[in-house]
Design a protein around this motif. Sequence first.
Motif, PDB file in Angstrom:
ATOM      1  N   TYR A   1      42.731 -36.807  57.688  1.00 29.89           N
ATOM      2  CA  TYR A   1      41.877 -36.987  56.582  1.00 29.89           C
ATOM      3  C   TYR A   1      41.793 -38.563  56.502  1.00 29.89           C
ATOM      4  O   TYR A   1      40.715 -38.953  56.232  1.00 29.89           O
ATOM      5  N   ASP A   2      42.815 -39.369  56.554  1.00 28.49           N
ATOM      6  CA  ASP A   2      42.667 -40.673  56.320  1.00 28.49           C
ATOM      7  C   ASP A   2      41.907 -41.355  57.388  1.00 28.49           C
ATOM      8  O   ASP A   2      41.192 -42.157  56.877  1.00 28.49           O
ATOM      9  N   LEU A   3      41.842 -41.191  58.531  1.00 24.57           N
ATOM     10  CA  LEU A   3      41.202 -41.591  59.754  1.00 24.57           C
ATOM     11  C   LEU A   3      39.646 -41.296  59.428  1.00 24.57           C
ATOM     12  O   LEU A   3      38.647 -42.021  59.379  1.00 24.57           O
ATOM     13  N   ARG A   4      39.398 -40.001  58.964  1.00 20.92           N
ATOM     14  CA  ARG A   4      38.137 -39.382  58.610  1.00 20.92           C
ATOM     15  C   ARG A   4      37.436 -40.222  57.369  1.00 20.92           C
ATOM     16  O   ARG A   4      36.270 -40.675  57.468  1.00 20.92           O
ATOM     17  N   ALA A   5      38.494 -40.625  56.693  1.00 19.30           N
ATOM     18  CA  ALA A   5      37.814 -41.293  55.237  1.00 19.30           C
ATOM     19  C   ALA A   5      37.423 -42.750  55.901  1.00 19.30           C
ATOM     20  O   ALA A   5      36.369 -43.165  55.249  1.00 19.30           O
ATOM     21  N   MET A   6      37.940 -43.107  56.744  1.00 19.20           N
ATOM     22  CA  MET A   6      37.597 -44.695  57.081  1.00 19.20           C
ATOM     23  C   MET A   6      36.255 -44.538  57.835  1.00 19.20           C
ATOM     24  O   MET A   6      35.311 -45.342  57.831  1.00 19.20           O
ATOM     25  N   MET A   7      36.190 -43.413  58.688  1.00 16.26           N
ATOM     26  CA  MET A   7      34.909 -43.269  59.643  1.00 16.26           C
ATOM     27  C   MET A   7      33.765 -42.903  58.746  1.00 16.26           C
ATOM     28  O   MET A   7      32.631 -43.498  58.934  1.00 16.26           O
ATOM     29  N   ASP A   8      33.959 -42.042  57.754  1.00 17.99           N
ATOM     30  CA  ASP A   8      33.025 -41.618  56.700  1.00 17.99           C
ATOM     31  C   ASP A   8      32.386 -42.635  56.013  1.00 17.99           C
ATOM     32  O   ASP A   8      31.169 -42.811  55.803  1.00 17.99           O
TER      33      ASP A   8
ATOM     34  N   ALA B   1      29.550 -29.764  46.209  1.00 12.91           N
ATOM     35  CA  ALA B   1      27.859 -29.804  46.531  1.00 12.91           C
ATOM     36  C   ALA B   1      27.573 -30.878  45.657  1.00 12.91           C
ATOM     37  O   ALA B   1      26.643 -31.818  46.181  1.00 12.91           O
ATOM     38  N   GLY B   2      28.188 -31.233  44.382  1.00 14.56           N
ATOM     39  CA  GLY B   2      27.845 -32.495  43.607  1.00 14.56           C
ATOM     40  C   GLY B   2      28.296 -33.742  44.412  1.00 14.56           C
ATOM     41  O   GLY B   2      27.625 -34.672  44.527  1.00 14.56           O
ATOM     42  N   GLU B   3      29.555 -33.793  44.928  1.00 11.92           N
ATOM     43  CA  GLU B   3      29.887 -34.824  46.095  1.00 11.92           C
ATOM     44  C   GLU B   3      28.666 -35.156  47.056  1.00 11.92           C
ATOM     45  O   GLU B   3      28.435 -36.194  47.425  1.00 11.92           O
ATOM     46  N   HIS B   4      28.389 -34.098  47.660  1.00 10.73           N
ATOM     47  CA  HIS B   4      27.323 -34.238  48.758  1.00 10.73           C
ATOM     48  C   HIS B   4      26.113 -34.875  48.086  1.00 10.73           C
ATOM     49  O   HIS B   4      25.272 -35.880  48.751  1.00 10.73           O
ATOM     50  N   ARG B   5      25.658 -34.425  46.948  1.00  5.81           N
ATOM     51  CA  ARG B   5      24.159 -34.922  46.229  1.00  5.81           C
ATOM     52  C   ARG B   5      24.615 -36.480  45.847  1.00  5.81           C
ATOM     53  O   ARG B   5      23.742 -37.237  46.184  1.00  5.81           O
ATOM     54  N   ALA B   6      25.569 -36.809  45.456  1.00  3.88           N
ATOM     55  CA  ALA B   6      25.970 -38.326  45.286  1.00  3.88           C
ATOM     56  C   ALA B   6      25.857 -39.112  46.634  1.00  3.88           C
ATOM     57  O   ALA B   6      25.318 -40.266  46.452  1.00  3.88           O
ATOM     58  N   ILE B   7      26.383 -38.621  47.606  1.00  3.22           N
ATOM     59  CA  ILE B   7      26.471 -39.094  48.718  1.00  3.22           C
ATOM     60  C   ILE B   7      24.893 -39.474  49.217  1.00  3.22           C
ATOM     61  O   ILE B   7      24.580 -40.695  49.881  1.00  3.22           O
ATOM     62  N   LEU B   8      24.338 -38.419  48.992  1.00  6.41           N
ATOM     63  CA  LEU B   8      22.922 -38.583  49.646  1.00  6.41           C
ATOM     64  C   LEU B   8      22.038 -39.547  48.651  1.00  6.41           C
ATOM     65  O   LEU B   8      21.078 -40.377  49.395  1.00  6.41           O
TER      66      LEU B   8
ATOM     67  N   ALA C   1      31.144 -43.413  48.240  1.00 11.68           N
ATOM     68  CA  ALA C   1      31.340 -41.817  48.223  1.00 11.68           C
ATOM     69  C   ALA C   1      31.526 -41.087  49.033  1.00 11.68           C
ATOM     70  O   ALA C   1      32.226 -39.999  49.038  1.00 11.68           O
ATOM     71  N   MET C   2      31.092 -41.575  50.382  1.00 11.75           N
ATOM     72  CA  MET C   2      31.690 -40.801  51.523  1.00 11.75           C
ATOM     73  C   MET C   2      33.335 -40.765  51.622  1.00 11.75           C
ATOM     74  O   MET C   2      33.942 -39.720  52.037  1.00 11.75           O
ATOM     75  N   ARG C   3      33.822 -41.945  51.501  1.00 10.86           N
ATOM     76  CA  ARG C   3      35.261 -42.131  51.436  1.00 10.86           C
ATOM     77  C   ARG C   3      35.763 -41.321  50.394  1.00 10.86           C
ATOM     78  O   ARG C   3      36.836 -40.407  50.667  1.00 10.86           O
ATOM     79  N   GLN C   4      35.627 -41.276  49.247  1.00 12.78           N
ATOM     80  CA  GLN C   4      36.042 -40.477  48.197  1.00 12.78           C
ATOM     81  C   GLN C   4      36.090 -39.071  48.292  1.00 12.78           C
ATOM     82  O   GLN C   4      36.695 -38.277  47.969  1.00 12.78           O
ATOM     83  N   HIS C   5      34.902 -38.602  48.947  1.00 11.15           N
ATOM     84  CA  HIS C   5      34.678 -37.231  49.332  1.00 11.15           C
ATOM     85  C   HIS C   5      35.814 -36.717  50.305  1.00 11.15           C
ATOM     86  O   HIS C   5      36.352 -35.716  49.976  1.00 11.15           O
ATOM     87  N   VAL C   6      35.959 -37.509  51.128  1.00 10.41           N
ATOM     88  CA  VAL C   6      37.167 -37.022  52.077  1.00 10.41           C
ATOM     89  C   VAL C   6      38.533 -37.146  51.380  1.00 10.41           C
ATOM     90  O   VAL C   6      39.369 -36.230  51.703  1.00 10.41           O
ATOM     91  N   LEU C   7      38.663 -38.174  50.751  1.00  9.72           N
ATOM     92  CA  LEU C   7      39.994 -38.231  49.898  1.00  9.72           C
ATOM     93  C   LEU C   7      40.002 -37.109  48.791  1.00  9.72           C
ATOM     94  O   LEU C   7      41.415 -36.708  48.730  1.00  9.72           O
ATOM     95  N   ASP C   8      39.160 -36.919  48.137  1.00 13.38           N
ATOM     96  CA  ASP C   8      39.204 -35.803  47.389  1.00 13.38           C
ATOM     97  C   ASP C   8      39.597 -34.392  48.137  1.00 13.38           C
ATOM     98  O   ASP C   8      40.303 -33.553  47.929  1.00 13.38           O
ATOM     99  N   SER C   9      39.041 -34.196  49.231  1.00 15.24           N
ATOM    100  CA  SER C   9      39.239 -33.018  50.096  1.00 15.24           C
ATOM    101  C   SER C   9      40.575 -33.053  50.653  1.00 15.24           C
ATOM    102  O   SER C   9      41.703 -32.003  50.510  1.00 15.24           O
ATOM    103  N   LYS C  10      41.284 -34.433  50.912  1.00 22.88           N
ATOM    104  CA  LYS C  10      42.687 -34.390  51.136  1.00 22.88           C
ATOM    105  C   LYS C  10      43.478 -33.866  49.938  1.00 22.88           C
ATOM    106  O   LYS C  10      44.493 -33.231  50.157  1.00 22.88           O
TER     107      LYS C  10
END
Length: 182
Positions: free
Chosen positions: A37-44, A131-138, A152-161
Motif C-alpha cells: 500500500y505504501d509503494l502504491r501510494a507513492m506511485m499513485d 466512489a466519492g474519493e474517485h470523483r475527487a481524484i477525477l 487525492a490519489m495518495r490519500q485514496h490509497v492510504l485510506d484503503s490501507k
Amino acid sequence: PVREAFRMLEEAGLVRQEKNRGVFVRHIPLDEALEIYDLRAMMDESVGRLLAEKIKPEQLKAARAMVDAMERAVKAGDADSYHLLNLQFHDALVDFAGNRKLSVLYRRLINELSLFRRMNLAAVGALPTSAGEHRAILKAIAGGDAAGAGAAMRQHVLDSKERTLRHQAAKPTPSKKAPAHA
C-alpha cells in the motif's frame, strides 16, 4: 501450457512453487500488504500529478464514464460491478500515464493486493466513500491541479490501507481449541 501458466502466476506473485510438492496459492501477510500500500501510494501520487498536467480529453472522458458507472453501481448496491470498475479505473489511470514500466510494476503490486482490496470494499459504507474519493481524484485531474490530484490519489490509497487495518483488527482470532459442550 499448465507449467507456463503456473510460471506466470508465480511471476505475478500469486502462487509459489515448491519442488516435488506442487504449486500453492501465495498468502500475503498483513505487514507485506501494508508495505505494498505504501509503494502504491507513492506511485499513485506520481500518476495523479502527471495526469493533471497531460491527460488527453478522450482519456478524461473514459475516466469520467468509469466513475459514473461506479456511482451507478453504488446506487444499485452492486459491489461486484463496483469492484471491477474500481480495478479498471485505477488500471486506466496508470496506463494513461504512459509509462510501461510503471504499468508492469503497478499490476504486479495490485495482483498481490487483490484479496485485501476486495475485502475493503465489502465493509459497510465503503462503496459510497470510495466512489466519492474517485470523483475527487477525477475533479483534481480535470482541473489541472497536479498537487491536488497527487494528494487525492495518495490519500485514496492510504485510506484503503487504513480500511485494511480496521478489517484485519475486526477479524476474530481463531481459538486453539473450541470448548467442549455437553
